[in-house]
Design a protein around this motif. Structure first.
Motif, PDB file in Angstrom:
ATOM      1  N   GLY A  79       0.775  -1.241   0.000  1.00 51.80           N
ATOM      2  CA  GLY A  79       0.000   0.000   0.000  1.00 51.80           C
ATOM      3  C   GLY A  79       0.801   1.281   0.000  1.00 51.80           C
ATOM      4  O   GLY A  79       0.224   2.364   0.052  1.00 51.80           O
ATOM      5  N   GLY A  80       2.133   1.176  -0.049  1.00 50.22           N
ATOM      6  CA  GLY A  80       2.929   2.402  -0.044  1.00 50.22           C
ATOM      7  C   GLY A  80       4.403   2.133   0.142  1.00 50.22           C
ATOM      8  O   GLY A  80       4.954   1.162  -0.405  1.00 50.22           O
ATOM      9  N   TYR A  81       5.048   2.991   0.945  1.00 49.48           N
ATOM     10  CA  TYR A  81       6.498   2.910   1.119  1.00 49.48           C
ATOM     11  C   TYR A  81       6.858   3.189   2.581  1.00 49.48           C
ATOM     12  O   TYR A  81       6.173   3.947   3.274  1.00 49.48           O
ATOM     13  N   LYS A  82       7.957   2.597   3.037  1.00 54.48           N
ATOM     14  CA  LYS A  82       8.573   2.948   4.314  1.00 54.48           C
ATOM     15  C   LYS A  82       9.772   3.850   4.005  1.00 54.48           C
ATOM     16  O   LYS A  82      10.620   3.498   3.186  1.00 54.48           O
ATOM     17  N   ILE A  83       9.828   4.979   4.684  1.00 54.44           N
ATOM     18  CA  ILE A  83      10.840   5.994   4.402  1.00 54.44           C
ATOM     19  C   ILE A  83      11.899   6.022   5.499  1.00 54.44           C
ATOM     20  O   ILE A  83      11.574   6.058   6.698  1.00 54.44           O
ATOM     21  N   THR A  84      13.160   6.026   5.072  1.00 59.62           N
ATOM     22  CA  THR A  84      14.291   6.217   5.977  1.00 59.62           C
ATOM     23  C   THR A  84      15.157   7.325   5.397  1.00 59.62           C
ATOM     24  O   THR A  84      15.588   7.235   4.241  1.00 59.62           O
ATOM     25  N   ALA A  85      15.390   8.381   6.178  1.00 55.75           N
ATOM     26  CA  ALA A  85      16.135   9.518   5.643  1.00 55.75           C
ATOM     27  C   ALA A  85      16.610  10.417   6.771  1.00 55.75           C
ATOM     28  O   ALA A  85      16.070  10.387   7.879  1.00 55.75           O
ATOM     29  N   ARG A  86      17.605  11.217   6.453  1.00 55.06           N
ATOM     30  CA  ARG A  86      18.025  12.300   7.344  1.00 55.06           C
ATOM     31  C   ARG A  86      18.096  13.564   6.505  1.00 55.06           C
ATOM     32  O   ARG A  86      18.893  13.659   5.574  1.00 55.06           O
TER      33      ARG A  86
END
Length: 383
Positions: free
Chosen positions: A146-153
Motif C-alpha cells: 500500500g505504499g512505502y517505508k521511508i528512511t532519511a536524514r
C-alpha cells in the motif's frame, strides 16, 4: 488560466504589518543569535498577524499575496531579524508553490486545495527539506503493502521546532532505476525526530536542524509526484522560479539593514572623502542587488516556468548573493572598528549574509548552467 490576484489591499496592510513585526523581532534578535535560540515566539506573532497563510489564495481563506508582496514582507522582517526572515521564507515558498498551481494549473486544484485550506484554517507551518532534496534527491523509500517505508536524514530543515509538515522526498530504486517520490511527512509522527544539530556561524535562530525519518509509512495516494532522479523536471522549474525570489528577499533585507547601521555610525564621524567613497561603493552594490532581485521577481511574474526562466532566476540569485555580501562587507569597512562589537549588530549581519552562498544553484553550477544555456548545450543534468 486564472490571473494571480494580490488581495493585500483588501485584507491586511502587509507593509505596515511587516514593519510592526520587525520592531518586535528586532529587540529579540540578538538574544536568539547569542544563544542559538530558535525564534519560536516570533512564529506566534507571524500566525496572529496572518503571515503564515499570506500566500494562500484569498478564496481559500488566506491573504492572497503575490510573490512581489511576499518578497517585500520578507525583506522588511529580515532587516530586523535575518533568522526569522529566512525561516519564514522557507515556509512561505512551500505555500506559494501550491498556491501558484491553484491559480495556474486548474487540473491540480483538487490536489493542492485541501492543503491550502488547512494552512489557512489551522495555521500550519510547512518545512522545506530543500537542502537535502534538490534535484538529486536523498533518503530511501522501501516498497511495502500500500505504499512505502521511508528512511532519511534531512538537513537544513529551517523552522524544524515549529513545523507541522515536512515537504520532502525519498528515492525508490528498482531494476537500477532511481525514482524520487515527493510527499509530506507529519512532524508529529513517532518516526520523525528533530535532531539538535543547528549550531552555526550565522542565521543561528532559524532552527534549521536535521530531521531524522525512521520507517515512516507513506501511502501510495499520499505521493503526488514521482520523477526521475538526477535531472530537471518541470516541477522543479516551477519550484526554482517561485522559491528563490522569496528566499533571496531575505538577504536583500539583511544587506539593507547593514547599510543603514553603517550610515548611522559614519554620520557621527567627521566628513571624509575616503568614507564617502566607501559609502558610494556600498550604495552601488545594494542597488545592484535590488535590480537583480527585481529581475528574479519579474521572471516569476511571467508565470511560465521553463529552463529559460530558471536561468533568469538563477542569474539574479547569483547577482543578489554577490552584491548583498559586498554591501555588508563595505558596511563593516565604513563603520570601522565599531563594526567588530556585537552591540552594533553589524557583525551579526555579516555572519547571516554568508548563508546567501549556499542555496542552489551555487556559483560554479549556476555559471555552468548559464553558459550551457548560452551555448545551446543540454542543461538537464546541471544542478
Amino acid at each position: 488560466m486564472a490571473q494571480v490576484m494580490d488581495r493585500s489591499k483588501t485584507a491586511i496592510d502587509f507593509n505596515a504589518t511587516a514593519k510592526t513585526l520587525a520592531e518586535s523581532f528586532s529587540g529579540k534578535a540578538q538574544e536568539h543569535d547569542n544563544n542559538d535560540k530558535f525564534v519560536a515566539e516570533n512564529y506566534a506573532e507571524l500566525k496572529s498577524a496572518g503571515l503564515i497563510c499570506a500566500a494562500v489564495p484569498a478564496e481559500l481563506g488566506g491573504q492572497g499575496a503575490s510573490v512581489r508582496t511576499l518578497c517585500e514582507v520578507l525583506s522588511i522582517i529580515s532587516a530586523a531579524c535575518g533568522s526569522t526572515g529566512l525561516a519564514l521564507a522557507m515556509h512561505t515558498h512551500q505555500v506559494a508553490i501550491p498556491a501558484w498551481r491553484w491559480h495556474h494549473q486548474e487540473p491540480a486544484r483538487p490536489m493542492v486545495e485541501p492543503l491550502l485550506r488547512r494552512i489557512a484554517a489551522e495555521k500550519l507551518v510547512l518545512l522545506s527539506s530543500g537542502g537535502s532534496d534538490w534535484i538529486g534527491g536523498s533518503g530511501k523509500a522501501d516498497r511495502v503493502d500500500g505504499g512505502y517505508k521511508i528512511t532519511a536524514r534531512k538537513v537544513f530543515s529551517s523552522g524544524a521546532p515549529a513545523g507541522d509538515i515536512l515537504m520532502t522526498s525519498a528515492i525508490f530504486e528498482e531494476n537500477g532505476e532511481k525514482t524520487v517520490l515527493h510527499f509530506g511527512a507529519p512532524m508529529a509522527a513517532p518516526e520523525v525526530t528533530v535532531l539538535d544539530t543547528w549550531h552555526t556561524m550565522g542565521m543561528r535562530g532559524t532552527g534549521s536542524h536535521d530531521v531524522q525519518i525512521d520507517g515512516l509509512f507513506i501511502a501510495d495516494d499520499k505521493i503526488p509526484l514521482q520523477r526521475k532522479a538526477g535531472e530537471w523536471h518541470p516541477a522543479f522549474q516551477m519550484i526554482a522560479t517561485i522559491a528563490f525570489p522569496l528566499i533571496y528577499a531575505v538577504y536583500l533585507g539583511v544587506a539593507q539593514s547593514a547599510r543603514d547601521i553603517a550610515i548611522d555610525i559614519a554620520g557621527m564621524k567627521p566628513i571624509s572623502h575616503r568614507a564617502q567613497a566607501i559609502a558610494g561603493r556600498m550604495e552601488n552594490a545594494l542597488v545592484a542587488a535590488r535590480l537583480a532581485h527585481n529581475f528574479m521577481i519579474e521572471a516569476a511574474e511571467r508565470n511560465a516556468p521553463s529552463a529559460n526562466t530558471v536561468n533568469d532566476v538563477m542569474i539574479g540569485r547569483r547577482l543578489v548573493e554577490e552584491n548583498t555580501i559586498r554591501t555588508v562587507e563595505l558596511a563593516m569597512e565604513l563603520a570601522g572598528g565599531a563594526s567588530f562589537y556585537r552591540r552594533t549588530e553589524l557583525e551579526r549581519r555579516f555572519r547571516d549574509i554568508q548563508a546567501a552562498r549556499y542555496h542552489p544553484l551555487q556559483k560554479e553550477v549556476q555559471a555552468e548552467y548559464a553558459g550551457a544555456m548560452a551555448l545551446g548545450h543540454p542543461i538537464a543534468e546541471i544542478y
